[in-house]
Design a protein around this motif. Structure first.
Motif, PDB file in Angstrom:
ATOM      1  N   LEU A 164     -32.928  50.137 -52.221  1.00 56.24           N
ATOM      2  CA  LEU A 164     -31.954  51.119 -51.781  1.00 56.24           C
ATOM      3  C   LEU A 164     -32.867  52.141 -50.955  1.00 56.24           C
ATOM      4  CD1 LEU A 164     -29.230  52.486 -51.449  1.00 56.24           C
ATOM      5  CD2 LEU A 164     -29.427  53.364 -53.568  1.00 56.24           C
ATOM      6  N   GLY A 165     -33.737  52.568 -51.474  1.00 49.17           N
ATOM      7  CA  GLY A 165     -34.671  53.502 -50.771  1.00 49.17           C
ATOM      8  C   GLY A 165     -34.924  53.076 -49.324  1.00 49.17           C
ATOM      9  N   ARG A 166     -35.095  51.781 -49.208  1.00 50.80           N
ATOM     10  CA  ARG A 166     -35.728  51.230 -48.029  1.00 50.80           C
ATOM     11  C   ARG A 166     -34.429  51.362 -46.922  1.00 50.80           C
ATOM     12  NH1 ARG A 166     -40.587  48.885 -46.020  1.00 50.80           N
ATOM     13  NH2 ARG A 166     -40.370  47.713 -44.306  1.00 50.80           N
ATOM     14  N   GLN A 167     -33.335  51.072 -47.434  1.00 54.99           N
ATOM     15  CA  GLN A 167     -32.220  50.983 -46.701  1.00 54.99           C
ATOM     16  C   GLN A 167     -31.605  52.223 -46.186  1.00 54.99           C
ATOM     17  OE1 GLN A 167     -28.758  48.562 -47.982  1.00 54.99           O
ATOM     18  NE2 GLN A 167     -30.090  47.472 -49.607  1.00 54.99           N
ATOM     19  N   LEU A 168     -31.831  53.140 -47.205  1.00 53.05           N
ATOM     20  CA  LEU A 168     -31.381  54.661 -46.636  1.00 53.05           C
ATOM     21  C   LEU A 168     -32.253  55.168 -45.535  1.00 53.05           C
ATOM     22  CD1 LEU A 168     -30.512  56.181 -50.111  1.00 53.05           C
ATOM     23  CD2 LEU A 168     -28.805  55.328 -48.494  1.00 53.05           C
ATOM     24  N   GLU A 169     -33.689  54.973 -45.854  1.00 58.40           N
ATOM     25  CA  GLU A 169     -34.668  55.109 -44.934  1.00 58.40           C
ATOM     26  C   GLU A 169     -34.390  54.687 -43.642  1.00 58.40           C
ATOM     27  OE1 GLU A 169     -39.367  54.839 -43.857  1.00 58.40           O
ATOM     28  OE2 GLU A 169     -38.736  54.383 -45.990  1.00 58.40           O
ATOM     29  N   ARG A 170     -34.177  53.471 -43.471  1.00 56.79           N
ATOM     30  CA  ARG A 170     -33.982  52.726 -41.948  1.00 56.79           C
ATOM     31  C   ARG A 170     -32.710  53.158 -41.450  1.00 56.79           C
ATOM     32  NH1 ARG A 170     -33.933  47.555 -43.995  1.00 56.79           N
ATOM     33  NH2 ARG A 170     -31.515  47.618 -43.793  1.00 56.79           N
ATOM     34  N   ASN A 171     -31.348  53.205 -42.001  1.00 58.25           N
ATOM     35  CA  ASN A 171     -30.360  53.881 -41.720  1.00 58.25           C
ATOM     36  C   ASN A 171     -30.492  55.427 -41.247  1.00 58.25           C
ATOM     37  OD1 ASN A 171     -27.698  55.428 -42.304  1.00 58.25           O
ATOM     38  ND2 ASN A 171     -26.965  53.588 -42.100  1.00 58.25           N
ATOM     39  N   LEU A 172     -31.297  56.223 -41.949  1.00 56.48           N
ATOM     40  CA  LEU A 172     -31.521  57.546 -41.426  1.00 56.48           C
ATOM     41  C   LEU A 172     -32.232  57.497 -40.159  1.00 56.48           C
ATOM     42  CD1 LEU A 172     -31.499  60.550 -42.191  1.00 56.48           C
ATOM     43  CD2 LEU A 172     -33.577  60.372 -43.064  1.00 56.48           C
ATOM     44  N   ARG A 173     -33.402  56.642 -40.017  1.00 56.92           N
ATOM     45  CA  ARG A 173     -34.205  56.708 -39.048  1.00 56.92           C
ATOM     46  C   ARG A 173     -33.110  56.195 -37.642  1.00 56.92           C
ATOM     47  NH1 ARG A 173     -37.860  53.462 -41.336  1.00 56.92           N
ATOM     48  NH2 ARG A 173     -37.459  51.745 -39.947  1.00 56.92           N
ATOM     49  N   ALA A 174     -32.434  55.223 -37.923  1.00 60.00           N
ATOM     50  CA  ALA A 174     -31.428  54.643 -36.711  1.00 60.00           C
ATOM     51  C   ALA A 174     -30.587  55.975 -36.301  1.00 60.00           C
ATOM     52  CB  ALA A 174     -30.673  53.224 -37.166  1.00 60.00           C
ATOM     53  N   ASN A 175     -29.874  56.524 -37.358  1.00 62.61           N
ATOM     54  CA  ASN A 175     -29.020  57.585 -36.897  1.00 62.61           C
ATOM     55  C   ASN A 175     -29.514  58.881 -36.249  1.00 62.61           C
ATOM     56  OD1 ASN A 175     -26.687  56.280 -37.906  1.00 62.61           O
ATOM     57  ND2 ASN A 175     -26.897  57.000 -39.982  1.00 62.61           N
ATOM     58  N   LEU A 176     -30.790  59.207 -36.830  1.00 60.46           N
ATOM     59  CA  LEU A 176     -31.428  60.104 -36.117  1.00 60.46           C
ATOM     60  C   LEU A 176     -31.929  59.986 -34.623  1.00 60.46           C
ATOM     61  CD1 LEU A 176     -33.925  61.560 -38.914  1.00 60.46           C
ATOM     62  CD2 LEU A 176     -31.879  62.469 -38.145  1.00 60.46           C
ATOM     63  N   ALA A 177     -32.531  58.771 -34.555  1.00 62.80           N
ATOM     64  CA  ALA A 177     -32.722  58.309 -33.120  1.00 62.80           C
ATOM     65  C   ALA A 177     -31.636  58.249 -32.076  1.00 62.80           C
ATOM     66  CB  ALA A 177     -33.188  56.575 -33.313  1.00 62.80           C
ATOM     67  N   GLN A 178     -30.570  57.867 -32.746  1.00 60.54           N
ATOM     68  CA  GLN A 178     -29.319  57.912 -31.837  1.00 60.54           C
ATOM     69  C   GLN A 178     -28.977  59.239 -31.534  1.00 60.54           C
ATOM     70  OE1 GLN A 178     -26.074  55.707 -33.711  1.00 60.54           O
ATOM     71  NE2 GLN A 178     -24.833  55.974 -31.675  1.00 60.54           N
ATOM     72  N   ALA A 179     -28.932  60.331 -32.645  1.00 59.82           N
ATOM     73  CA  ALA A 179     -28.475  61.771 -32.364  1.00 59.82           C
ATOM     74  C   ALA A 179     -29.577  62.323 -31.708  1.00 59.82           C
ATOM     75  CB  ALA A 179     -28.116  62.024 -33.901  1.00 59.82           C
ATOM     76  N   LEU A 180     -30.687  61.945 -31.612  1.00 56.29           N
ATOM     77  CA  LEU A 180     -31.925  62.990 -30.985  1.00 56.29           C
ATOM     78  C   LEU A 180     -32.508  61.989 -30.113  1.00 56.29           C
ATOM     79  CD1 LEU A 180     -33.469  64.275 -34.332  1.00 56.29           C
ATOM     80  CD2 LEU A 180     -31.928  65.567 -32.555  1.00 56.29           C
ATOM     81  N   PRO A 181     -31.745  61.420 -28.747  1.00 59.36           N
ATOM     82  CA  PRO A 181     -32.305  60.651 -27.877  1.00 59.36           C
ATOM     83  C   PRO A 181     -33.437  61.009 -27.096  1.00 59.36           C
ATOM     84  CG  PRO A 181     -30.356  61.676 -27.160  1.00 59.36           C
ATOM     85  CD  PRO A 181     -30.242  61.961 -28.514  1.00 59.36           C
ATOM     86  N   THR A 182     -33.875  62.048 -27.097  1.00 58.83           N
ATOM     87  CA  THR A 182     -34.953  62.573 -26.286  1.00 58.83           C
ATOM     88  C   THR A 182     -36.294  62.422 -27.330  1.00 58.83           C
ATOM     89  OG1 THR A 182     -34.551  64.843 -27.008  1.00 58.83           O
ATOM     90  CG2 THR A 182     -33.496  64.158 -24.852  1.00 58.83           C
ATOM     91  N   LEU A 183     -36.158  62.272 -28.488  1.00 62.05           N
ATOM     92  CA  LEU A 183     -37.218  62.117 -29.410  1.00 62.05           C
ATOM     93  C   LEU A 183     -37.512  60.748 -29.967  1.00 62.05           C
ATOM     94  CD1 LEU A 183     -36.416  65.242 -31.767  1.00 62.05           C
ATOM     95  CD2 LEU A 183     -37.944  65.085 -29.725  1.00 62.05           C
ATOM     96  N   ARG A 184     -38.806  60.550 -30.317  1.00 61.84           N
ATOM     97  CA  ARG A 184     -39.076  59.203 -30.767  1.00 61.84           C
ATOM     98  C   ARG A 184     -39.066  59.264 -32.169  1.00 61.84           C
ATOM     99  NH1 ARG A 184     -44.795  56.171 -29.855  1.00 61.84           N
ATOM    100  NH2 ARG A 184     -44.391  54.500 -30.921  1.00 61.84           N
ATOM    101  N   VAL A 185     -38.271  58.415 -33.025  1.00 61.25           N
ATOM    102  CA  VAL A 185     -38.314  58.651 -34.400  1.00 61.25           C
ATOM    103  C   VAL A 185     -38.727  57.379 -35.005  1.00 61.25           C
ATOM    104  CG1 VAL A 185     -36.518  58.832 -36.263  1.00 61.25           C
ATOM    105  CG2 VAL A 185     -35.973  59.898 -34.249  1.00 61.25           C
ATOM    106  N   MET A 186     -39.796  57.566 -35.765  1.00 58.21           N
ATOM    107  CA  MET A 186     -40.601  56.371 -36.200  1.00 58.21           C
ATOM    108  C   MET A 186     -40.773  56.559 -37.595  1.00 58.21           C
ATOM    109  SD  MET A 186     -43.751  56.883 -33.887  1.00 58.21           S
ATOM    110  CE  MET A 186     -45.255  57.195 -34.955  1.00 58.21           C
ATOM    111  N   ARG A 187     -41.363  55.540 -38.555  1.00 62.90           N
ATOM    112  CA  ARG A 187     -41.670  55.685 -39.760  1.00 62.90           C
ATOM    113  C   ARG A 187     -43.290  56.169 -39.535  1.00 62.90           C
ATOM    114  NH1 ARG A 187     -42.602  50.807 -43.562  1.00 62.90           N
ATOM    115  NH2 ARG A 187     -42.070  52.147 -45.010  1.00 62.90           N
TER     116      ARG A 187
END
Length: 131
Positions: free
Chosen positions: A21-44
């Protein structure tokens, strides 16, 4: 977890998550942040990145509640590349279940997590932490 009443939490048995579950939440959060903050590079966080900010998340609740609501809550912290705290905020989101049952709970939890990610992204965007 399922909150059965105002004081009783019941741990899920035979949960049906495809991966941790932790891995799923992390991946989903990264994807949502990348979409909501398109001028930034969101990565692990894999190694040190010069001038990179770090987002830390502590999840307090990710569960269904006895009154038919799925809740996601906790606290996020934003740190600069020197490890200094730039921001620390709480987050909270809830979504009513569309119907009874485990699939409805999973969908509502996903919606609550998406709402939490959007709120975090909005607060980061408004914070003017980037040059």
């Amino acid at each position: 977890m399922m909150q059965l009443d105002d004081i009783t939490l019941n741990a899920a048995r035979e949960h049906q998550w495809a991966e941790g579950l932790g891995r799923q939440l992390e991946r989903n959060l990264r994807a949502n942040l990348a979409q909501a903050l398109p001028t930034l590079r969101v990565m692990r966080a894999e190694g040190e990145q010069a001038n990179a900010l770090t987002l830390r998340l502590n999840v307090d609740q990710f569960q269904g509640r006895f009154d038919g609501v799925a809740v996601a809550s906790g606290q996020w912290q934003l740190l600069n590349d020197a490890g200094e705290l730039l921001a620390m905020e709480n987050f909270y989101a809830e979504t009513p279940l569309a119907e009874d049952g485990y699939p409805a709970l999973v969908r509502a939890l996903n919606d609550s997590w998406d709402q939490a990610a959007e709120r975090i992204a909005t607060e980061i965007r408004q914070g003017d932490y980037f040059d």
